[in-house]
Design a protein around this motif. Structure first.
Motif, PDB file in Angstrom:
ATOM      1  N   GLN A 279      18.021 -41.865  52.639  1.00 48.55           N
ATOM      2  CA  GLN A 279      16.752 -42.157  52.621  1.00 48.55           C
ATOM      3  C   GLN A 279      15.795 -41.590  53.050  1.00 48.55           C
ATOM      4  OE1 GLN A 279      17.284 -46.624  53.804  1.00 48.55           O
ATOM      5  NE2 GLN A 279      16.569 -47.183  52.012  1.00 48.55           N
ATOM      6  N   ARG A 280      16.624 -41.023  54.656  1.00 49.53           N
ATOM      7  CA  ARG A 280      16.109 -39.986  55.525  1.00 49.53           C
ATOM      8  C   ARG A 280      15.070 -38.402  54.904  1.00 49.53           C
ATOM      9  NH1 ARG A 280      18.793 -41.791  61.133  1.00 49.53           N
ATOM     10  NH2 ARG A 280      17.759 -40.412  61.872  1.00 49.53           N
ATOM     11  N   ILE A 281      15.921 -38.473  54.560  1.00 54.40           N
ATOM     12  CA  ILE A 281      16.124 -36.998  53.786  1.00 54.40           C
ATOM     13  C   ILE A 281      14.821 -37.291  52.640  1.00 54.40           C
ATOM     14  CG2 ILE A 281      17.248 -35.749  51.845  1.00 54.40           C
ATOM     15  CD1 ILE A 281      19.536 -36.008  53.589  1.00 54.40           C
ATOM     16  N   GLU A 282      15.048 -38.230  51.953  1.00 57.22           N
ATOM     17  CA  GLU A 282      13.900 -38.691  50.601  1.00 57.22           C
ATOM     18  C   GLU A 282      12.871 -38.474  51.270  1.00 57.22           C
ATOM     19  OE1 GLU A 282      11.719 -39.830  47.419  1.00 57.22           O
ATOM     20  OE2 GLU A 282      11.927 -41.403  48.822  1.00 57.22           O
ATOM     21  N   ALA A 283      12.583 -39.236  52.330  1.00 55.13           N
ATOM     22  CA  ALA A 283      11.681 -39.527  53.057  1.00 55.13           C
ATOM     23  C   ALA A 283      10.429 -37.930  53.321  1.00 55.13           C
ATOM     24  CB  ALA A 283      11.312 -40.419  54.242  1.00 55.13           C
ATOM     25  N   LYS A 288       6.920 -33.623  52.986  1.00 54.52           N
ATOM     26  CA  LYS A 288       6.425 -31.947  52.950  1.00 54.52           C
ATOM     27  C   LYS A 288       6.156 -31.633  51.479  1.00 54.52           C
ATOM     28  CE  LYS A 288      10.192 -30.808  55.664  1.00 54.52           C
ATOM     29  NZ  LYS A 288      11.484 -30.279  56.335  1.00 54.52           N
ATOM     30  N   SER A 289       6.930 -31.951  50.350  1.00 52.15           N
ATOM     31  CA  SER A 289       6.364 -32.082  48.884  1.00 52.15           C
ATOM     32  C   SER A 289       4.659 -32.509  48.811  1.00 52.15           C
ATOM     33  CB  SER A 289       7.593 -32.050  47.792  1.00 52.15           C
ATOM     34  OG  SER A 289       7.017 -33.676  47.883  1.00 52.15           O
ATOM     35  N   GLY A 290       4.557 -33.477  48.853  1.00 52.65           N
ATOM     36  CA  GLY A 290       2.711 -34.231  48.539  1.00 52.65           C
ATOM     37  C   GLY A 290       3.027 -35.268  48.225  1.00 52.65           C
ATOM     38  N   LYS A 291       4.322 -35.503  47.736  1.00 52.38           N
ATOM     39  CA  LYS A 291       4.696 -36.916  46.862  1.00 52.38           C
ATOM     40  C   LYS A 291       3.981 -38.288  47.563  1.00 52.38           C
ATOM     41  CE  LYS A 291       8.505 -39.905  45.130  1.00 52.38           C
ATOM     42  NZ  LYS A 291       9.597 -39.971  44.733  1.00 52.38           N
TER      43      LYS A 291
END
Ligand code: AMP
Length: 415
Positions: A279-283, A288-291
């Motif tokens: 979850q931390r990596i996804e967040a 970072k990607s702007g999602k």
């Protein structure tokens, strides 16, 4: 002086170029020659100064090429998983024109991938202490060939209770090695570790950590405790933000703020220690990607993370520890960009705010959001003559009245 003049290897210079760096930052200028020369180093540099490249580039130059079938030669210790992942990525990026291999070793994820990378053979291990110790116990990592040891963010290692295990790890590395030691502050416990770990170190100080990064505009917004969320929404509405990092003191608070922001139709990521590693990596990746346009985070999770292009930092809560103020607002205005950092302060936290101002040695300007329906609060005690620009006035005797428009223009006008 350009990077070319620093005696880095050609392949590392190509990596620097591919990263888009043109000129070295002050800490890079000062640290790179020391590290290339093989000396020990104590560095205190503000986050966002380019510290990672200051050690990664000369280390890669010193390593030269991958050594097949041999144990790792470089160990970098980091206090958090996010930092370990980030620093390993930086090593990989700079090393892309070499065959040098780096691995990140941290907890919260399965052992499998890390184990197979270690088996393949690596030159550089970037690790958090806990998972490293696990691999030392199984014999999958040995420190017997470590010739360069980097202890990064040692003050945070202290905060997290890692110092005893860090000392243990240092003691397991060969005595004949180069040690690079980075800590924003050096309280006595850390000075003791430094004198145990280092030999005749060169000191490199670039901007003491008490100082707020000059490229950051920062200000406070006094507000009643129960109006904080509405003020946050109001600030977001009136801002041309690209990406906002919102800090909460607690994990529970972070979840609650994120939930309410989602209800208000914002795309929001959450980063705190109770979330799983995935979850931390996804967040972080999504932010970072702007999602996600907003990330709500706690201090430990966000310490040191590098997210290029954070336009605003909003401290939903005043940090408890004055040093965290400097770290939090260091998330914006990184490298040469300009960023805005705002702190919502309710009267219960006026004394924490005073501690922060004492710590950074400056008064933080006070702003007011134009058009916001403020409830009256007890005004902040006036500063001594000649300090700050606090004024009374405006609706309900709210402190800071009259500067709102000016503040908002600044808040929303960057891009
Ligand atoms: P750090 O302090 O290592 O976390 O770096 C802060 C940010 O500055 C990162 O986004 C780096 O990619 C960037 N950076 C580091 N060195 C340079 C440089 N010489 N030129 C431009 N950006 C840099």
């Amino acid at each position: 002086m350009p990077f070319k003049a620093l005696n880095l290897s050609d392949s590392v210079l190509r990596g620097v170029q591919a990263a888009g760096y043109t000129d070295p930052t002050p800490i890079q200028l000062r640290a790179i020659p020391v590290v290339l020369g093989g000396g020990d180093l104590v560095g205190s540099a503000q986050t966002g100064t380019g510290k990672t490249a200051a050690f990664a580039l000369p280390i890669l130059t010193r390593l030269g090429a991958h050594r097949r079938g041999q144990p790792a030669r470089v160990l970098v210790l980091e206090p958090t998983r996010e930092l370990a992942a980030q620093v390993e990525t930086a090593f990989r990026d700079f090393a892309r024109f070499t065959d040098i291999r780096a691995v990140a070793v941290f907890g919260g994820v399965g052992y499998g991938v890390q184990r197979s990378e270690l088996k393949r053979g690596v030159d550089i291990i970037v690790a958090t202490p806990g998972r490293l110790v696990d691999f030392l116990k199984t014999g999958e990592i040995t420190l017997k060939d470590i010739s360069i040891l980097v202890l990064d963010e040692v003050d945070r290692m202290l905060d997290m209770g890692f110092l005893p295990v860090v000392k243990d790890i240092i003691a397991r590395c060969p005595k004949n090695r180069q040690t690079l030691f980075f800590s924003a502050t050096v309280p006595p416990e850390i000075a003791a570790v430094a004198s145990f770990a280092l030999r005749n170190p060169t000191r490199v100080e670039c901007g003491v950590n008490r100082s707020v990064n000059k490229s950051v505009n920062h200000a406070i917004y006094p507000v009643a405790f129960d109006q904080k969320f509405d003020l946050l929404v109001g600030l977001l509405q009136q801002t041309n933000f690209d990406s906002v990092l919102v800090f909460s003191r607690t994990k529970h608070g972070a979840d609650k703020i994120a939930r309410r922001l989602k209800d208000a139709n914002h795309s929001v990521a959450v980063l705190h220690a109770n979330r799983s590693q995935n979850q931390r990596i996804e967040a972080l990746n999504g932010f970072k990607s702007g999602k996600y346009e907003i990330m709500v985070a706690t201090d430990i999770a966000a310490r040191g993370i590098d997210v290029a292009g954070v336009t605003h930092v909003i401290n939903y809560d005043v940090p408890e520890n004055p040093e965290d103020y400097v770290h939090r607002i260091g998330r914006t205005g990184r490298a040469q960009a300009v960023g805005d950092a705002f702190t919502l302060v309710s009267p219960e936290n006026f004394s924490d705010l005073r501690d922060i101002e004492r710590f950074i040695g400056q008064k933080i300007p006070e702003l007011r959001l134009e058009g916001f329906n403020y409830r009256p609060i007890v005004p902040r005690p006036a500063p001594p003559e000649g300090q700050g620009q606090q004024r009374r006035g405006g609706q309900g005797g709210q402190p800071g009245g009259g500067r709102g428009r000016q503040g908002l223009r600044r808040f929303g006008s960057r891009r």
